[in-house]
Design a protein around this motif. Structure first.
Motif, PDB file in Angstrom:
ATOM      1  N   LEU A 141      55.689  16.914 -17.365  1.00 22.45           N
ATOM      2  CA  LEU A 141      55.536  18.267 -17.882  1.00 22.45           C
ATOM      3  C   LEU A 141      56.466  18.505 -19.076  1.00 22.45           C
ATOM      4  CD1 LEU A 141      53.973  20.869 -17.259  1.00 22.45           C
ATOM      5  CD2 LEU A 141      55.920  21.594 -15.888  1.00 22.45           C
ATOM      6  N   ILE A 142      57.683  18.029 -18.987  1.00 20.45           N
ATOM      7  CA  ILE A 142      58.640  18.195 -20.087  1.00 20.45           C
ATOM      8  C   ILE A 142      58.185  17.405 -21.314  1.00 20.45           C
ATOM      9  CG2 ILE A 142      60.992  17.649 -20.823  1.00 20.45           C
ATOM     10  CD1 ILE A 142      61.843  18.360 -17.913  1.00 20.45           C
ATOM     11  N   ALA A 143      57.763  16.164 -21.118  1.00 21.36           N
ATOM     12  CA  ALA A 143      57.318  15.343 -22.247  1.00 21.36           C
ATOM     13  C   ALA A 143      56.071  15.922 -22.902  1.00 21.36           C
ATOM     14  CB  ALA A 143      57.051  13.914 -21.783  1.00 21.36           C
ATOM     15  N   ALA A 144      55.125  16.376 -22.090  1.00 21.64           N
ATOM     16  CA  ALA A 144      53.903  16.972 -22.638  1.00 21.64           C
ATOM     17  C   ALA A 144      54.220  18.273 -23.358  1.00 21.64           C
ATOM     18  CB  ALA A 144      52.887  17.204 -21.527  1.00 21.64           C
ATOM     19  N   GLY A 145      55.127  19.048 -22.822  1.00 20.82           N
ATOM     20  CA  GLY A 145      55.535  20.290 -23.484  1.00 20.82           C
ATOM     21  C   GLY A 145      56.210  20.019 -24.820  1.00 20.82           C
ATOM     22  N   ALA A 146      57.068  18.992 -24.850  1.00 19.57           N
ATOM     23  CA  ALA A 146      57.736  18.630 -26.106  1.00 19.57           C
ATOM     24  C   ALA A 146      56.720  18.171 -27.149  1.00 19.57           C
ATOM     25  CB  ALA A 146      58.772  17.540 -25.848  1.00 19.57           C
ATOM     26  N   LEU A 147      55.738  17.371 -26.734  1.00 23.80           N
ATOM     27  CA  LEU A 147      54.695  16.934 -27.661  1.00 23.80           C
ATOM     28  C   LEU A 147      53.869  18.120 -28.153  1.00 23.80           C
ATOM     29  CD1 LEU A 147      53.180  14.666 -29.101  1.00 23.80           C
ATOM     30  CD2 LEU A 147      51.738  14.459 -27.070  1.00 23.80           C
ATOM     31  N   ALA A 148      53.566  19.058 -27.261  1.00 23.49           N
ATOM     32  CA  ALA A 148      52.788  20.233 -27.655  1.00 23.49           C
ATOM     33  C   ALA A 148      53.548  21.067 -28.686  1.00 23.49           C
ATOM     34  CB  ALA A 148      52.450  21.079 -26.423  1.00 23.49           C
ATOM     35  N   VAL A 149      54.838  21.294 -28.458  1.00 21.50           N
ATOM     36  CA  VAL A 149      55.633  22.081 -29.401  1.00 21.50           C
ATOM     37  C   VAL A 149      55.730  21.363 -30.744  1.00 21.50           C
ATOM     38  CG1 VAL A 149      57.961  22.936 -29.882  1.00 21.50           C
ATOM     39  CG2 VAL A 149      56.929  23.319 -27.638  1.00 21.50           C
ATOM     40  N   ALA A 150      56.013  20.062 -30.716  1.00 15.58           N
ATOM     41  CA  ALA A 150      56.097  19.297 -31.966  1.00 15.58           C
ATOM     42  C   ALA A 150      54.760  19.290 -32.698  1.00 15.58           C
ATOM     43  CB  ALA A 150      56.545  17.869 -31.669  1.00 15.58           C
ATOM     44  N   GLY A 151      53.674  19.136 -31.971  1.00 15.21           N
ATOM     45  CA  GLY A 151      52.349  19.134 -32.585  1.00 15.21           C
ATOM     46  C   GLY A 151      51.995  20.467 -33.203  1.00 15.21           C
ATOM     47  N   ILE A 152      52.340  21.550 -32.528  1.00 22.48           N
ATOM     48  CA  ILE A 152      52.061  22.876 -33.070  1.00 22.48           C
ATOM     49  C   ILE A 152      52.856  23.107 -34.349  1.00 22.48           C
ATOM     50  CG2 ILE A 152      52.405  25.351 -32.643  1.00 22.48           C
ATOM     51  CD1 ILE A 152      51.641  24.741 -29.694  1.00 22.48           C
ATOM     52  N   LEU A 153      54.118  22.694 -34.349  1.00 19.96           N
ATOM     53  CA  LEU A 153      54.941  22.867 -35.549  1.00 19.96           C
ATOM     54  C   LEU A 153      54.412  22.052 -36.722  1.00 19.96           C
ATOM     55  CD1 LEU A 153      58.525  22.869 -33.996  1.00 19.96           C
ATOM     56  CD2 LEU A 153      57.217  24.825 -34.866  1.00 19.96           C
ATOM     57  N   VAL A 154      53.916  20.862 -36.454  1.00 20.83           N
ATOM     58  CA  VAL A 154      53.422  20.002 -37.530  1.00 20.83           C
ATOM     59  C   VAL A 154      52.030  20.418 -37.992  1.00 20.83           C
ATOM     60  CG1 VAL A 154      52.709  17.643 -38.068  1.00 20.83           C
ATOM     61  CG2 VAL A 154      54.838  18.041 -36.845  1.00 20.83           C
ATOM     62  N   LEU A 155      51.168  20.827 -37.081  1.00 22.37           N
ATOM     63  CA  LEU A 155      49.771  21.081 -37.415  1.00 22.37           C
ATOM     64  C   LEU A 155      49.449  22.511 -37.837  1.00 22.37           C
ATOM     65  CD1 LEU A 155      47.954  19.064 -34.617  1.00 22.37           C
ATOM     66  CD2 LEU A 155      48.373  18.392 -36.985  1.00 22.37           C
ATOM     67  N   ARG A 156      50.375  23.434 -37.673  1.00 18.89           N
ATOM     68  CA  ARG A 156      50.058  24.822 -38.036  1.00 18.89           C
ATOM     69  C   ARG A 156      49.806  24.935 -39.537  1.00 18.89           C
ATOM     70  NH1 ARG A 156      56.105  27.279 -37.429  1.00 18.89           N
ATOM     71  NH2 ARG A 156      56.927  26.106 -39.180  1.00 18.89           N
ATOM     72  N   ASP A 157      49.092  25.982 -39.909  1.00 20.93           N
ATOM     73  CA  ASP A 157      48.774  26.217 -41.314  1.00 20.93           C
ATOM     74  C   ASP A 157      50.026  26.597 -42.077  1.00 20.93           C
ATOM     75  OD1 ASP A 157      46.103  25.668 -40.950  1.00 20.93           O
ATOM     76  OD2 ASP A 157      45.588  27.759 -40.523  1.00 20.93           O
ATOM     77  N   LYS A 158      50.229  25.936 -43.201  1.00 26.12           N
ATOM     78  CA  LYS A 158      51.379  26.218 -44.037  1.00 26.12           C
ATOM     79  C   LYS A 158      51.031  27.341 -45.009  1.00 26.12           C
ATOM     80  CE  LYS A 158      52.862  22.243 -42.368  1.00 26.12           C
ATOM     81  NZ  LYS A 158      52.000  21.755 -41.350  1.00 26.12           N
ATOM     82  N   PRO A 159      51.986  28.217 -45.325  1.00 31.33           N
ATOM     83  CA  PRO A 159      51.700  29.252 -46.327  1.00 31.33           C
ATOM     84  C   PRO A 159      51.515  28.619 -47.707  1.00 31.33           C
ATOM     85  CG  PRO A 159      53.967  29.451 -45.494  1.00 31.33           C
ATOM     86  CD  PRO A 159      53.295  28.345 -44.744  1.00 31.33           C
ATOM     87  N   GLY A 160      50.541  29.096 -48.417  1.00 32.20           N
ATOM     88  CA  GLY A 160      50.259  28.573 -49.746  1.00 32.20           C
ATOM     89  C   GLY A 160      49.378  27.343 -49.759  1.00 32.20           C
ATOM     90  N   ALA A 161      48.980  26.860 -48.574  1.00 31.94           N
ATOM     91  CA  ALA A 161      48.078  25.705 -48.522  1.00 31.94           C
ATOM     92  C   ALA A 161      46.673  26.165 -48.874  1.00 31.94           C
ATOM     93  CB  ALA A 161      48.094  25.069 -47.137  1.00 31.94           C
ATOM     94  N   HIS A 162      45.889  25.279 -49.468  1.00 35.78           N
ATOM     95  CA  HIS A 162      44.534  25.667 -49.857  1.00 35.78           C
ATOM     96  C   HIS A 162      43.616  25.510 -48.737  1.00 35.78           C
ATOM     97  CE1 HIS A 162      44.031  21.367 -50.244  1.00 35.78           C
ATOM     98  NE2 HIS A 162      44.929  21.349 -51.204  1.00 35.78           N
TER      99      HIS A 162
END
Length: 80
Positions: free
Chosen positions: A59-80
């Motif tokens: 659960l901890i490892a999956a949660g860490a991957l989910a948080v890291a994935g959300i931070l990396v994959l979220r839409d960046k401001p100014g992206a086209h």
């Protein structure tokens, strides 16, 4: 021989492509977030059901991957 569609007033680059853009964005978003969900579920299940596996460690490892994935994959401001 006549050109095909010679009687139309079509001008290249004038067609509205808003629907194609929104469909492309939807498909890319579903692919991106769906891939993250599959990766998180796979990590959780593998760590839980491996010999000597632990539910809370998974659960901890999956949660860490989910948080890291959300931070990396979220839409960046100014992206086209």
């Amino acid at each position: 021989m006549a050109e095909p569609h010679a009687d139309h007033d079509y001008q290249r680059g004038t067609q509205d492509i808003a629907e194609q853009r929104s469909t492309f964005s939807l498909v890319m978003g579903m692919t991106k977030w769906g891939s993250l969900a599959v990766a998180v579920a796979l990590l959780f299940l593998v760590m839980w059901f491996q010999p000597g596996g632990n539910f809370f460690a998974a659960l901890i490892a999956a949660g860490a991957l989910a948080v890291a994935g959300i931070l990396v994959l979220r839409d960046k401001p100014g992206a086209h």
